[in-house]
Design a protein around this motif. Structure first.
Motif, PDB file in Angstrom:
ATOM      1  N   GLY A   1      18.393  10.076  27.685  1.00  0.00           N
ATOM      2  CA  GLY A   1      18.932   9.818  29.024  1.00  0.00           C
ATOM      3  C   GLY A   1      18.732  10.949  30.017  1.00  0.00           C
ATOM      4  O   GLY A   1      19.451  11.047  30.994  1.00  0.00           O
TER       5      GLY A   1
ATOM      6  N   TYR B   1      14.962   8.626  33.928  1.00  0.00           N
ATOM      7  CA  TYR B   1      14.627   7.203  33.972  1.00  0.00           C
ATOM      8  C   TYR B   1      13.453   7.025  34.922  1.00  0.00           C
ATOM      9  O   TYR B   1      13.296   7.778  35.875  1.00  0.00           O
TER      10      TYR B   1
ATOM     11  N   TYR C   1      22.405  11.267  30.463  1.00  0.00           N
ATOM     12  CA  TYR C   1      23.357  10.172  30.582  1.00  0.00           C
ATOM     13  C   TYR C   1      22.653   8.916  30.084  1.00  0.00           C
ATOM     14  O   TYR C   1      21.636   8.509  30.642  1.00  0.00           O
ATOM     15  N   VAL C   2      23.170   8.340  28.976  1.00  0.00           N
ATOM     16  CA  VAL C   2      22.551   7.124  28.451  1.00  0.00           C
ATOM     17  C   VAL C   2      23.223   5.938  29.131  1.00  0.00           C
ATOM     18  O   VAL C   2      24.388   5.647  28.887  1.00  0.00           O
ATOM     19  N   SER C   3      22.474   5.282  29.996  1.00  0.00           N
ATOM     20  CA  SER C   3      23.058   4.212  30.800  1.00  0.00           C
ATOM     21  C   SER C   3      22.961   2.869  30.087  1.00  0.00           C
ATOM     22  O   SER C   3      21.879   2.459  29.674  1.00  0.00           O
TER      23      SER C   3
ATOM     24  N   LYS D   1      26.004   8.566  38.110  1.00  0.00           N
ATOM     25  CA  LYS D   1      25.881   7.592  37.021  1.00  0.00           C
ATOM     26  C   LYS D   1      25.840   6.179  37.571  1.00  0.00           C
ATOM     27  O   LYS D   1      25.052   5.338  37.109  1.00  0.00           O
TER      28      LYS D   1
END
Lengths: 330, 563
Positions: A116, A119, A99-101, A264
């Protein structure tokens, strides 16, 4: 009458068991920072988003073992706080949900995976701690170099965590191996072993054992040192001249979660400067610049590390560690 | 008209046939169902551990066992574990016997206080003693500093001392029960005829207690070698199998070696279990008169009295001191370091959820366990089918199963679909049910042996259906066994760590695990406060339970958790 009592009792129990699973926005997470810090992070998330994070305290090493054992049916939605080796492993095996935040824009590359998968909410290191009172009573001074720990005068007075259960200890091991090179590094660890009283389960345990004065010296995770000093333990800490190693505190979403949107939201929140400030307050080196309460403005000297290699070498080094350091006990 | 009548008759006939079939075979159906449960939740996990220990990534292999026996380290670990078990069992039995003797034969005013002190640690986590010992006798402990002593608490001695203190209550509970159910008339007649106390002990009391002593020995041995809390905190570098197994699984996730260590841990337990069964063959002394009776206090000769008093004082003193330390620690920031009186440890609410979970799990486990236990006992005693003795063996084997084994077994057996239970609360409850089943089953069996089957037959002859008979006759008789199973499971489940520690997951944290983590981590204040809270809540639960059973006038079983 009597039979009825049983059935009523049983029914009542099942009712009790069923209540309590009331739906609110909540997720289950494996969290590997100290219980105090886990609680701080959980409270921060609750205050900012209203999301309840159920967590159980485990060390980094235990989380990695757990994830390996459970894959691919994980019993948690996220990991908040695991070592880099776990993060890399999850990415390689496809255990993480990428998940690219957008909330993490502008953070240096070392703190996130471009795809993602993981992190990093803060780097931590290891330091040398000592008990002031015991040090004074024994007429000794704080060692200046890691090599000073090999002096026989420390025999039975040093504690450090075991790399078999603690991610912090794994970090110490790969840092010393990087500092001295593999061959010399193992020699150092073997010589150090002669002075080590025993290896603890958790990476923070030496802070407390030394704080209580059970032992004079401890090689320990830095994440709890400031709090313990504030609590009133007679602790002094330092980083010997060669410097210290570091590892990240990785966060990732586990595959199979049914609460992806909630996860997310949490990832987004953890990328904010506000959260970095919370972590820096504890003593972490954070993705967003914030004043560090443990080290202040001067950064500690770091040993040059290759975290990818460290992750790859971990199983091999566990075997060597057992072979070299376990057979020597009395 | 006629066809309708016929069909009605037929219907009634077929209805009766179903009923008759049920009446005739319900025991068998029940047995099949129970067998299925035992197979799934007891045998299957054990087999899963066995299989895992011989099955590597590339097929079956004995490699893991070879590693075990080739490495000096594991050999030492096994040796230490067995030695610990042996020393602990003997010391706990001796102390437990002295305490039990005092509370059943000793002077009246001493009985109640001694009993309370001996039983309270039962509802505290066993590793509490490791904590107290560090605070008092650690390298910088209060006593150590006061007298400037130089001893080594970390290691074998420390583990033995803390484990012994932790298991005195269990020894006491079982031996007190045995002593209570011995008819004192025999001893009293011997006394009246002039036999000395020593002679009575040697020739009457101890021989009559043999089965109880053996059972207690077995249970204590199995529980000490599997309970790893004290060893994990105090062992230092001395290896023991249980904590090693724990690190192997939770730290290295090496399930193969972990399984091997578990199997090695089972082996001595199974051997002792069979020896115990063999020794007890034909030696079942049924309680004469049925009801537990307390003896009149007698004059005890000094030869017996002095050692008795020394042992009981020392044991209860040590228990009291350890509890006092925990109580004190719960009110201080860091006892022995910064002595500032605070209440913050109690106001730390993060542990409350864990305590609530523990109570919930133990309650569910106790309810299910007690029901299954009573049904199993019934099937074992009244059933006449193939494999009956196998069911008996299996359901009593819980006595001999180290907790770590069933913990790992459950993890192996129930972590993948279609049997995925991990990550939930039921796996914790079921684990406790099947680990602690034996006590309820045994209590049930001994109750059933006390009533003649003729009562049930009479009821059936008078036209009562099987269910009615079971409901109106069997259940009331077995209610004490139900309560015994319930309370034992409840109390043991709430403090037990060795199996559930592998099965807790975020959201289903348990108090015993939480306290252990806090203790290992150095949060002694929080660990102590949580322990005190847990003890108070458990006592409250037991009091409520006691009240409810008394209210329903069914409480005769309360006094005998272990038959």
């Amino acid at each position: 009458m009597k039979g009825k009592f049983i059935s009523v009792a049983v029914a009542a129990i099942f009712c009790v068991a069923l209540v309590g699973s009331v739906a609110a926005e909540e997720i289950n997470a494996y969290m590997g920072t100290s219980p105090d810090n886990n609680a701080k992070i959980v409270q921060f998330i609750k205050a900012k988003t209203g999301i309840t994070v159920n967590q159980s305290f485990q060390s980094f090493g235990e989380i990695e073992a757990r994830v390996k054992a459970e894959a691919p049916n994980f019993n948690a939605d996220m990991i908040i706080g695991c070592g880099s080796s776990t993060g890399f492993m999850a990415k390689k095996n496809g255990w993480a949900v990428p998940y690219v935040s957008p909330a993490w824009n502008g953070v240096p590359d070392v703190f996130l995976d471009p795809q993602g998968n993981w992190y990093n909410i803060g780097n931590f290191s290891f330091v040398l701690v000592s008990n002031k009172d015991r040090l004074a009573r024994a007429g000794l001074t704080m060692p200046k170099s890691w090599k000073d720990l090999l002096d026989p005068k420390w025999k039975g007075e040093i504690v450090m965590p075991s790399p078999l259960s603690s991610g912090t200890a794994n970090m110490m091991r790969f840092s010393f191996l990087a500092l001295y090179g593999d061959a010399e590094g193992w020699k150092f660890l073997e010589a150090l072993d002669k002075n080590i009283h025993h290896y603890t389960r958790s990476g923070n345990a030496p802070t407390d054992l030394v704080g209580r004065g059970e032992f004079i010296l401890g090689i320990t995770s830095d994440e709890n040192v400031k709090k313990r000093v504030d609590d009133g333990y007679p602790l002094v800490w330092s980083i010997p001249i060669e410097g210290t190693g570091y590892d990240g505190t990785f966060v990732l979403i586990l595959k199979g979660t049914k609460k992806l949107e909630t996860c997310k939201k949490i990832i987004d929140l953890l990328g904010t400067p506000e959260f970095s400030a919370v972590m820096a307050e504890i003593g972490y080196m954070t993705p967003r610049p914030a004043e560090n309460k443990l080290y202040g403005k001067t950064l500690p000297k770091y040993i040059k590390l290759d975290l990818d290699k460290a992750a790859d070498d971990k199983p091999k080094n566990n075997d060597i560690w057992k072979a070299k350091l376990r057979s020597t006990f009395e | 008209m006629a066809p309708a009548e016929l069909s009605l008759k037929l219907k009634a006939g077929s209805g009766n046939r179903v009923k008759d079939f049920l009446n005739a075979n319900l025991v068998n159906i029940l047995a099949a169902l129970l067998f299925f449960l035992l197979a799934l939740f007891l045998l299957y996990p054990i087999i899963a551990v066995l299989v895992k220990s011989i099955r590597g990534p590339s097929g079956f292999t004995l490699e893991y066992y070879r590693t075990f026996f080739a490495k000096n380290y594991y050999y030492r670990s096994l040796f230490n574990t067995l030695l610990l078990g042996a020393i602990n069992t003997v010391v706990c039995l001796v102390i437990g016997f002295c305490l039990a003797y005092m509370t059943t034969r000793g002077p009246y005013p001493l009985r109640k206080p001694l009993k309370v002190i001996s039983l309270v640690p039962l509802i505290a986590p066993p590793y509490l003693f490791a904590l107290s010992l560090i605070i008092l006798f650690g390298r910088n402990g209060l006593v150590t500093r006061m007298f400037d002593l130089h001893w080594q608490l970390y290691g074998f001695a420390g583990v033995v001392i803390s484990q012994t203190l932790a298991f005195i209550p269990l020894a006491y509970m079982m031996l007190e029960n045995t002593l209570m159910s011995l008819n004192p008339n025999l001893e009293e007649s011997a006394y009246d005829m002039g036999a000395s106390e020593a002679t009575i002990l040697r020739t009457i009391t101890i021989p009559l207690m043999a089965p109880g002593l053996l059972k207690a020995a077995l249970l204590i041995f199995v529980m000490t070698i599997a309970e790893f809390g004290n060893a994990a905190i105090l062992a230092g570098r001395t290896p023991f199998l249980a904590p090693d197994t724990y690190t192997m699984i939770t730290g290295e996730s090496d399930f193969n070696m972990g399984s091997v260590l578990s199997v090695v841990l089972i082996a001595p337990c199974i051997i002792i279990f069979f020896v115990h069964n063999y020794l007890l063959e034909g030696k079942k002394f049924t309680t004469i008169g049925g009801k537990p009776v307390a003896s009149e206090p007698r004059k005890i000769t000094p030869v017996i009295k002095v050692p008795l008093i020394i042992v009981t004082t020392a044991a209860t003193g040590a228990i009291l001191i350890c509890f006092a330390v925990v109580l004190a620690a719960s009110f201080y920031k860091i006892l022995g370091v910064t002595d500032k009186f605070i209440l913050a440890n109690y106001l730390d609410f993060t542990s409350n959820q864990a305590i609530a979970n523990s109570i919930r799990v133990s309650f569910i486990a106790a309810a299910i366990g007690a029901v299954i236990g009573v049904l199993l006992a019934y099937v074992i005693v009244r059933g006449k089918f193939f494999g009956r003795s196998f069911i008996e063996m299996a359901s009593l084997s819980g006595f001999a199963l180290p907790g770590t084994v069933l913990g790992i077994g459950y993890l192996l057996a129930f972590s993948a679909e279609p049997l995925k239970l991990t990550g939930g609360i039921m796996i914790l409850a079921l684990n406790c049910v099947f680990r602690f089943l034996a006590v309820g089953v045994e209590a049930g069996i001994s109750k059933l042996h006390q009533i003649n089957i003729e009562i049930e037959e009479a009821s059936a002859d008078l036209g009562a259906s099987f269910l009615t008979t079971f409901y109106r006759i069997v259940l009331p008789i077995m209610f004490p066994a139900f309560i015994a199973g319930f309370i034992y499971t409840f109390m043991t489940a709430i403090v037990s760590l060795s199996a559930v520690v592998f099965l807790v997951s975020p959201g289903f944290q348990l108090a015993a695990v939480k306290i252990f983590d806090a203790a290992v981590y150095g949060e002694i204040g929080i660990a102590s406060a949580t322990t005190i809270k847990l003890i108070l809540i458990v006592m409250l639960c037991l009091a409520v339970l006691n009240y409810v059973t008394k209210k329903t006038r069914l409480g005769s079983g309360l006094k005998q958790p272990v038959a």
